[in-house]
Scaffold this motif. Structure first.
Motif, PDB file in Angstrom:
ATOM      1  N   UNK A 210       0.841  -1.191   0.000  1.00 21.77           N
ATOM      2  CA  UNK A 210       0.000   0.000   0.000  1.00 21.77           C
ATOM      3  C   UNK A 210       0.882   1.249   0.000  1.00 21.77           C
ATOM      4  N   UNK A 211       0.522   2.227  -0.832  1.00 18.72           N
ATOM      5  CA  UNK A 211       1.308   3.450  -0.918  1.00 18.72           C
ATOM      6  C   UNK A 211       1.152   4.274   0.353  1.00 18.72           C
ATOM      7  N   UNK A 212       2.222   4.945   0.792  1.00 22.46           N
ATOM      8  CA  UNK A 212       2.111   5.793   1.990  1.00 22.46           C
ATOM      9  C   UNK A 212       1.155   6.950   1.742  1.00 22.46           C
ATOM     10  N   UNK A 213       0.470   7.370   2.783  1.00 25.24           N
ATOM     11  CA  UNK A 213      -0.499   8.456   2.650  1.00 25.24           C
ATOM     12  C   UNK A 213      -0.009   9.689   3.389  1.00 25.24           C
ATOM     13  N   UNK A 214      -0.390  10.859   2.899  1.00 25.46           N
ATOM     14  CA  UNK A 214       0.081  12.102   3.529  1.00 25.46           C
ATOM     15  C   UNK A 214      -0.552  12.337   4.893  1.00 25.46           C
ATOM     16  N   UNK A 215       0.250  12.866   5.817  1.00 16.51           N
ATOM     17  CA  UNK A 215      -0.238  13.191   7.159  1.00 16.51           C
ATOM     18  C   UNK A 215      -0.864  14.582   7.220  1.00 16.51           C
ATOM     19  N   UNK A 216      -0.543  15.436   6.245  1.00 14.31           N
ATOM     20  CA  UNK A 216      -0.954  16.834   6.296  1.00 14.31           C
ATOM     21  C   UNK A 216      -1.664  17.223   5.004  1.00 14.31           C
TER      22      UNK A 216
ATOM     23  N   UNK B 162       3.407  11.879  -3.297  1.00 11.18           N
ATOM     24  CA  UNK B 162       2.364  11.660  -2.288  1.00 11.18           C
ATOM     25  C   UNK B 162       1.486  12.889  -2.076  1.00 11.18           C
ATOM     26  N   UNK B 163       2.046  14.079  -2.366  1.00 10.63           N
ATOM     27  CA  UNK B 163       1.327  15.346  -2.191  1.00 10.63           C
ATOM     28  C   UNK B 163       1.241  16.081  -3.535  1.00 10.63           C
ATOM     29  N   UNK B 164       0.639  15.500  -4.559  1.00 11.27           N
ATOM     30  CA  UNK B 164       0.643  16.160  -5.872  1.00 11.27           C
ATOM     31  C   UNK B 164      -0.026  17.535  -5.835  1.00 11.27           C
ATOM     32  N   UNK B 165       0.722  18.561  -6.264  1.00 13.63           N
ATOM     33  CA  UNK B 165       0.184  19.916  -6.269  1.00 13.63           C
ATOM     34  C   UNK B 165       0.028  20.541  -4.912  1.00 13.63           C
ATOM     35  N   UNK B 166       0.585  19.893  -3.876  1.00 16.87           N
ATOM     36  CA  UNK B 166       0.395  20.405  -2.517  1.00 16.87           C
ATOM     37  C   UNK B 166       1.724  20.634  -1.801  1.00 16.87           C
TER      38      UNK B 166
ATOM     39  N   UNK C 207       0.640  31.090   1.178  1.00 16.82           N
ATOM     40  CA  UNK C 207       0.824  29.804   0.509  1.00 16.82           C
ATOM     41  C   UNK C 207      -0.364  28.885   0.774  1.00 16.82           C
ATOM     42  N   UNK C 208      -0.793  28.801   2.022  1.00 18.62           N
ATOM     43  CA  UNK C 208      -1.932  27.950   2.367  1.00 18.62           C
ATOM     44  C   UNK C 208      -3.200  28.411   1.651  1.00 18.62           C
ATOM     45  N   UNK C 209      -3.386  29.722   1.556  1.00 16.36           N
ATOM     46  CA  UNK C 209      -4.584  30.251   0.893  1.00 16.36           C
ATOM     47  C   UNK C 209      -4.616  29.873  -0.576  1.00 16.36           C
ATOM     48  N   UNK C 210      -3.484  30.008  -1.256  1.00 19.61           N
ATOM     49  CA  UNK C 210      -3.435  29.661  -2.682  1.00 19.61           C
ATOM     50  C   UNK C 210      -3.646  28.161  -2.888  1.00 19.61           C
ATOM     51  N   UNK C 211      -3.110  27.361  -1.972  1.00 20.33           N
ATOM     52  CA  UNK C 211      -3.307  25.915  -2.069  1.00 20.33           C
ATOM     53  C   UNK C 211      -4.712  25.493  -1.643  1.00 20.33           C
ATOM     54  N   UNK C 212      -5.453  26.398  -1.024  1.00 17.75           N
ATOM     55  CA  UNK C 212      -6.810  26.092  -0.608  1.00 17.75           C
ATOM     56  C   UNK C 212      -6.895  25.190   0.598  1.00 17.75           C
ATOM     57  N   UNK C 213      -5.918  25.320   1.505  1.00 15.12           N
ATOM     58  CA  UNK C 213      -5.900  24.479   2.710  1.00 15.12           C
ATOM     59  C   UNK C 213      -5.857  25.363   3.951  1.00 15.12           C
ATOM     60  N   UNK C 214      -6.285  24.805   5.056  1.00 11.09           N
ATOM     61  CA  UNK C 214      -6.193  25.479   6.350  1.00 11.09           C
ATOM     62  C   UNK C 214      -4.734  25.411   6.806  1.00 11.09           C
ATOM     63  N   UNK C 215      -4.122  26.556   7.123  1.00 13.83           N
ATOM     64  CA  UNK C 215      -2.714  26.515   7.545  1.00 13.83           C
ATOM     65  C   UNK C 215      -2.468  25.614   8.744  1.00 13.83           C
ATOM     66  N   UNK C 216      -3.478  25.422   9.585  1.00 12.07           N
ATOM     67  CA  UNK C 216      -3.340  24.544  10.748  1.00 12.07           C
ATOM     68  C   UNK C 216      -3.117  23.092  10.315  1.00 12.07           C
TER      69      UNK C 216
END
Length: 225
Positions: A1-7, A105-109, A157-166
């Motif tokens: 199984x491929x490793x999965x991202x923690x964040x 594991x984090x494509x585009x992220x 950076x978090x805003x452009x990626x569309x993720x919560x910085x937390x």
């Protein structure tokens, strides 16, 4: 199984994390400060200026040299710095393999969020062959109202990626950068290899680094489950 991202995403500092640039940049700065009459040692130059923006250190430099650095001086500094980087810049050992593994594991992220000016960031990423990983997700603190230790560049950076910085992980090597990542609410990993231009673990833990690692080969296992 491929490793999965923690964040949700991984946000990298550049200097000292992706590229072994601090020694080259600091040597140019040390030479130019001595030319101004400030007989600063190499060690003090590292401790005072690594991780900081020179535009924020104008008063300190004037206090010790009697010269108030201006746009012309900064332009000369950047030119001499870029010449040194073009000639001798190398990647942090193991970083290309670590970043490529994480990109899968984090494509585009994955993003690069640095205090440096954009031409320097681009030059360095191109020089070490990782520009394609971060293209479109490169952020310069110099283009924001406040740079590190303020969290602005990581929040952008978090805003452009569309993720919560937390929900992001930040990879940093300086107290200034760790402070910025912590202020953004991120999980901050402090990079502390045995190097004269890197910090001791206690310096990064003291400003809030959540984890410490000493080699890039360790990074994928810290960010994947």
């Amino acid at each position: 199984m491929n490793p999965s991202p923690k964040y949700a995403a991984v946000l990298f500092d550049c200097d000292g994390v992706l590229v072994d640039s601090e020694r080259l940049t600091n040597t140019v700065l040390w030479e130019m400060l001595n030319e101004l009459g400030w007989q600063i040692s190499r060690e003090e130059c590292v401790s005072r200026f690594v991780g900081k923006m020179l535009r924020d250190e104008v008063d300190v430099i004037e206090e010790h040299s009697g010269f108030r650095i201006d746009a012309e001086w900064l332009s000369v500094f950047r030119g001499r710095r870029n010449d040194a980087l073009e000639a001798s810049l190398e990647a942090i050992p193991g970083v290309a393999e670590a970043v490529r593994a994480l990109d899968a594991a984090y494509p585009g992220r994955l993003a690069c969020a640095s205090s440096a000016d954009r031409p320097k960031i681009n030059l360095q990423l191109q020089k070490i062959g990782l520009f394609d990983v971060f293209d479109g997700r490169i952020f310069s603190g110099m283009e924001l109202p406040q740079s590190k230790p303020a969290p602005d560049v990581y929040l952008a950076a978090a805003a452009v990626l569309g993720v919560d910085p937390v929900e992001t992980a930040v990879i940093e090597d300086s107290p200034t950068g760790v402070t910025a990542g912590v202020a953004a609410g991120a999980h901050v990993l402090g990079f502390c290899p045995d190097s004269p231009v890197h910090q001791r673990p206690e310096a990064l833990e003291g400003v809030g680094a959540h984890e410490i690692f000493t080699a890039m080969e360790q990074l994928p296992s810290l960010l994947l489950s």
